[in-house]
Design a protein around this motif. Sequence first.
Motif, PDB file in Angstrom:
ATOM      1  N   VAL A 212      -5.735  -2.040  -3.356  1.00 14.21           N
ATOM      2  CA  VAL A 212      -4.792  -1.184  -2.625  1.00 14.21           C
ATOM      3  C   VAL A 212      -4.633  -1.679  -1.194  1.00 14.21           C
ATOM      4  CG1 VAL A 212      -4.461   1.117  -1.656  1.00 14.21           C
ATOM      5  CG2 VAL A 212      -5.125   0.872  -4.047  1.00 14.21           C
ATOM      6  N   CYS A 213      -5.742  -2.057  -0.550  1.00 14.37           N
ATOM      7  CA  CYS A 213      -5.669  -2.588   0.813  1.00 14.37           C
ATOM      8  C   CYS A 213      -4.803  -3.845   0.868  1.00 14.37           C
ATOM      9  CB  CYS A 213      -7.068  -2.910   1.329  1.00 14.37           C
ATOM     10  SG  CYS A 213      -8.096  -1.470   1.674  1.00 14.37           S
ATOM     11  N   LEU A 216      -1.092  -2.857   0.445  1.00 13.39           N
ATOM     12  CA  LEU A 216      -0.558  -2.237   1.656  1.00 13.39           C
ATOM     13  C   LEU A 216      -0.270  -3.284   2.726  1.00 13.39           C
ATOM     14  CD1 LEU A 216      -2.800   0.951   1.940  1.00 13.39           C
ATOM     15  CD2 LEU A 216      -0.434   0.805   1.146  1.00 13.39           C
ATOM     16  N   TRP A 217      -1.168  -4.270   2.873  1.00 13.67           N
ATOM     17  CA  TRP A 217      -0.947  -5.343   3.855  1.00 13.67           C
ATOM     18  C   TRP A 217       0.286  -6.162   3.492  1.00 13.67           C
ATOM     19  CZ3 TRP A 217      -1.264 -10.761   3.155  1.00 13.67           C
ATOM     20  CH2 TRP A 217      -1.135 -11.503   4.343  1.00 13.67           C
ATOM     21  N   ARG A 219       2.876  -5.160   1.684  1.00 15.77           N
ATOM     22  CA  ARG A 219       4.078  -4.336   1.901  1.00 15.77           C
ATOM     23  C   ARG A 219       4.467  -4.337   3.380  1.00 15.77           C
ATOM     24  NH1 ARG A 219       5.568  -0.302  -2.151  1.00 15.77           N
ATOM     25  NH2 ARG A 219       6.474   0.856  -0.423  1.00 15.77           N
ATOM     26  N   TRP A 220       3.469  -4.227   4.258  1.00 17.34           N
ATOM     27  CA  TRP A 220       3.750  -4.263   5.695  1.00 17.34           C
ATOM     28  C   TRP A 220       4.313  -5.622   6.099  1.00 17.34           C
ATOM     29  CZ3 TRP A 220       1.425  -7.608   9.207  1.00 17.34           C
ATOM     30  CH2 TRP A 220       1.754  -7.384  10.550  1.00 17.34           C
ATOM     31  N   LYS A 268      -2.201   7.351  -1.874  1.00 19.60           N
ATOM     32  CA  LYS A 268      -1.183   6.302  -2.013  1.00 19.60           C
ATOM     33  C   LYS A 268      -0.176   6.611  -3.121  1.00 19.60           C
ATOM     34  CE  LYS A 268      -3.105   4.253   1.399  1.00 19.60           C
ATOM     35  NZ  LYS A 268      -4.144   5.239   1.671  1.00 19.60           N
ATOM     36  N   LEU A 273       3.664   5.006  -2.629  1.00 20.38           N
ATOM     37  CA  LEU A 273       3.487   3.631  -2.163  1.00 20.38           C
ATOM     38  C   LEU A 273       2.968   2.729  -3.285  1.00 20.38           C
ATOM     39  CD1 LEU A 273       1.837   4.223   1.350  1.00 20.38           C
ATOM     40  CD2 LEU A 273       4.198   3.519   0.866  1.00 20.38           C
ATOM     41  N   ILE A 274       2.056   3.278  -4.071  1.00 18.29           N
ATOM     42  CA  ILE A 274       1.407   2.498  -5.118  1.00 18.29           C
ATOM     43  C   ILE A 274       1.255   3.354  -6.366  1.00 18.29           C
ATOM     44  CG2 ILE A 274      -0.789   1.396  -5.804  1.00 18.29           C
ATOM     45  CD1 ILE A 274      -1.146   0.547  -2.916  1.00 18.29           C
TER      46      ILE A 274
END
Length: 314
Positions: A212-213, A216-217, A219-220, A268, A273-274
């Motif tokens: 997940v981390c 998220l990175w 996606r950013w 999330k 987001l996920i």
Amino acid sequence: MIVTGDYTAEIEELQKHLASEFEMKDLGSLKYFLWVEVTRSKHGLFLSQRKYVMDLLADTRMLDCKPADTPIVENYKLGVYVDQVPTNKERYEMLVGRLIYLSLTRPDIAYTVSFASQFMHSPSEDHMAAVMHILSYLNSALGKGLLFKKNDHLDLEGYTDADYAGNITNRHSTSGYFTFFGGNLVTWRSKKQNIVSRSSAESKYIEIAQGVCEILWLRWLLVEIGFRSDAATKLYCDNKSAFEVANNPVQHDRTKHVKVDQHFIKEKPEHKLISIPFVPSSEQLADMLTHVVSKRRLEDSLDKLGIIDIYAPT
């Protein structure tokens, strides 16, 4: 320095500005950079480290060795033992370090190299034999690398997996994940977990949190370069217990020990987001990052990951 972008005029302007400040030369289209070879064709962009592999094998006198089918033998029993026979520590560190750099374009050796790096502090002859086996495997396909194709979508998705207590020395688990963007492999990781898990579900759940981390990175990062997606990113998991907890995180006794990761993951999907769909183990690509797989399974996974050898005879 690599300069890339969509606007030729701006690239030329940047090059002129750099040339006014520094002594530099335009070498044209990217072909070779820090031992990474770049090849273009109608099929896409191909990255490999063929010359790097050949130099490594030549330096270790392994160019004429018998090729191995897999990066590590099945049913291996490597650990740290009191009666182990020590090997040359500096040579071991040098070889593992060079293999770590090679794994930049060779995800097929990521698990084995990560495993070998765990014994840098006290390598034995058995550990050195495992490293030499990796070199034998590299000799079976010098030019393997990553093919990036132009597909008809820009979806971001990931596969996450973990073994359970696979390290025979301290019973730590190994985590691994692959992430894809537009159908092409972009990031991967194989690493020993920092704690001893009390169940296979816990080891898998810890890895979901790490996956997940990474998602998220990415996606950013994609937003920063102009790719914004409102769709939830899929992160595939093959453990039913971890899947059920991730998608229905009810607080109860058997998940108290992972409640921090549980709260982190829980929000999330709620924020779209996920999403964490279940995938059968037979379709779990991240298997090869957490434990030894058979030759057939390895070859099937490499094909799905876009890892090919354009130099292999047809």
